[in-house]
Design an enzyme around this catalytic site. Structure first.
Site, short mmCIF file in Angstrom:
data_model
loop_
_atom_site.label_atom_id
_atom_site.label_comp_id
_atom_site.label_asym_id
_atom_site.label_seq_id
_atom_site.Cartn_x
_atom_site.Cartn_y
_atom_site.Cartn_z
N TYR A 37 -48.76 -4.48 -20.79
CA TYR A 37 -47.68 -3.69 -21.41
C TYR A 37 -48.32 -2.60 -22.25
O TYR A 37 -49.32 -2.83 -22.93
CB TYR A 37 -46.83 -4.58 -22.31
CG TYR A 37 -45.84 -3.82 -23.16
CD1 TYR A 37 -44.54 -3.56 -22.70
CD2 TYR A 37 -46.21 -3.33 -24.41
CE1 TYR A 37 -43.65 -2.85 -23.46
CE2 TYR A 37 -45.31 -2.61 -25.19
CZ TYR A 37 -44.03 -2.36 -24.70
OH TYR A 37 -43.15 -1.65 -25.46
N GLU B 141 -42.83 4.07 -22.62
CA GLU B 141 -43.02 2.64 -22.39
C GLU B 141 -43.43 2.42 -20.93
O GLU B 141 -42.67 2.79 -20.03
CB GLU B 141 -41.76 1.84 -22.71
CG GLU B 141 -42.02 0.33 -22.64
CD GLU B 141 -40.81 -0.49 -23.02
OE1 GLU B 141 -40.84 -1.19 -24.05
OE2 GLU B 141 -39.81 -0.43 -22.27
#
Ligand code: GDP
Ligand code: MN
Length: 402
Positions: free
Chosen positions: A125, A213
């Site tokens: 991530y 993101e």
């Protein structure tokens, strides 16, 4: 402003960020052609079909009409058309959409990057965002990629790596290496991750974004680091100097009332309540929403008509509020400083007559210059409009109207 995954990936690629390659399509036929082209470009024979909506959680989300997931794998070129048809035109419901879901107008046909090899593909991530508290940018990364990062943050905060970057100095080499190291990477994968972070940060700065993101960032089985997904949020206040990005705006993804308000120069945010509010000044608008709550209602919107409110802007605001079927009453709260209250009152009456057929009661609280004259105009109009001078009076009127 949010943009679609396929657009975000193109933007990132322009800054040298390695991405999962793909081609966007609007029809099942186009999807098939895209797969043929992608096969020629990358040699991939497996294809990932990804619904393009401004919301995440697509992989686990479901298309209401067909039961298909929002992200599916086709292991044969011949399957791409049919699997795309089960997504295109459908309504995708994910944990990030409302229960009504979002219509899918486009799919991204992407190369399969989870192919087998020397090591297992591994998901990470990564996000970059503005940290207002420290006045710097922050890179957040985790080995727990691909899954719900909020859950990781809640239960395993130690698994989230944070690296703050002074915007005046920019990302330093050691910072990118530190993040790659903390992610447990070594050798080629470490080098690739350092490059990836550098390019990603350059993209973040270059696009005037307030949030990136990338979930997942993938380490492929042959140690390439690439963006499989991309969520990019560009700062609206910078769009004037980002004309290419501004063109990527997809109005179909935005609340139609907010789009209309923007066109009329109104500052409008749609909310879920039953009392429409029209106020001049953002601070007064916030206070008015509090007052609506205290009087037992729920604000249906935030609407700041600005300092120079006039009959035209009042009418535009009215029309927008009235299009919201949940509105049971409208509260207009205007402080007449620069604009006199009698002019606002006339504006309200004019707008009312011009729109006609208004079925909900309207409470107008005018305070400031010529407040009494304004109230008289409202009271004498013979319309279903009530005046109030104090906030308390206005609150009682709202309560009585619900
Ligand atoms: P999101 O669910 O909206 O966040 O969409 P993502 O783009 O993150 O994709 C969801 C999931 O699809 C990923 O976490 C992967 O597990 C899977 N996925 C994406 N690309 C590929 C691929 O190339 N091959 C395989 N096998 N799975 C993929
Ligand atoms: Mn994702």
């Amino acid at each position: 402003m949010n943009i679609h995954e396929y657009q975000a990936k193109e933007v990132l690629k322009g800054y040298g960020v390695r991405i999962q390659e793909g081609i966007v399509a609007s029809t099942p036929e186009e999807a098939h052609e895209a797969a043929v082209k992608l096969n020629a470009q990358t040699g991939t024979s497996w294809f990932v079909i990804k619904a393009q909506i401004h919301a995440g959680g697509r992989g686990k989300g479901e298309i209401k009409e067909t039961g298909s997931r929002g992200v599916v794998l086709a292991k044969k070129l011949e399957d791409v058309k049919e699997k795309s048809a089960a997504i295109l035109g459908g309504t995708l419901v994910t944990i990030q959409t409302t229960a009504e879901g979002k219509k899918v107008n486009k799919v991204l046909i992407a190369e399969d990057v989870y192919y087998p090899g020397a090591s297992e593909p591994k998901e990470y991530y990564m996000s970059i965002l503005l940290d207002r508290a420290t006045g710097s940018n922050v890179i957040m990364a985790s080995t727990e990629g691909g899954m719900d990062i909020e859950e990781v943050a809640e239960n395993h905060p130690e698994k989230i790596i944070k690296e703050w970057i002074d915007p005046k100095i920019g990302l330093q080499g050691f910072q990118a290496r530190k993040v790659a190291f903390k992610l447990g990477l070594s050798g080629t994968a470490h080098k690739e991750m350092v490059k990836f972070i550098g390019a990603l940060y350059a993209a973040y700065i270059g696009t005037d974004s307030s949030q990136f993101e990338i979930n997942p960032v993938l380490k492929t089985s042959d140690d390439k680091i690439l963006a499989v997904d991309a969520k990019v949020n560009v700062d609206d206040n910078a769009l004037y100097r980002q004309p290419k990005l501004a063109e990527l705006r997809d109005l179909a993804e935005e609340d139609p009332l907010e789009v209309e308000a923007g066109e009329s120069g109104l500052n409008y945010v749609k909310l879920d309540g039953n009392v429409g509010c029209m106020v001049n000044g953002a601070g007064l608008a916030m206070a008015t929403m509090d007052m609506v709550k205290l009087s037992g209602g729920e604000p249906a919107n935030f609407l700041d008509v600005g300092g120079g409110a006039n009959a035209t802007s009042v009418e535009a605001g009215f029309r927008i509020i009235l299009k919201d079927p949940n509105v049971k009453a409208i509260l207009i709260n205007v402080f007449g400083g620069i604009v006199r209250c009698d002019r606002i009152a006339n504006g309200v009456v004019e707008a009312y007559k011009s729109i006609g057929d208004i079925r909900v009661p309207i409470i107008v609280r005018l305070q400031g210059t010529n407040a009494a004259e304004g109230a008289k105009i409202i009271d004498d109009s013979g319309l279903k409009v009530f005046s109030a001078i104090t906030l308390k009076e206005a609150a009682e009127r709202v309560k009585a109207a619900l």
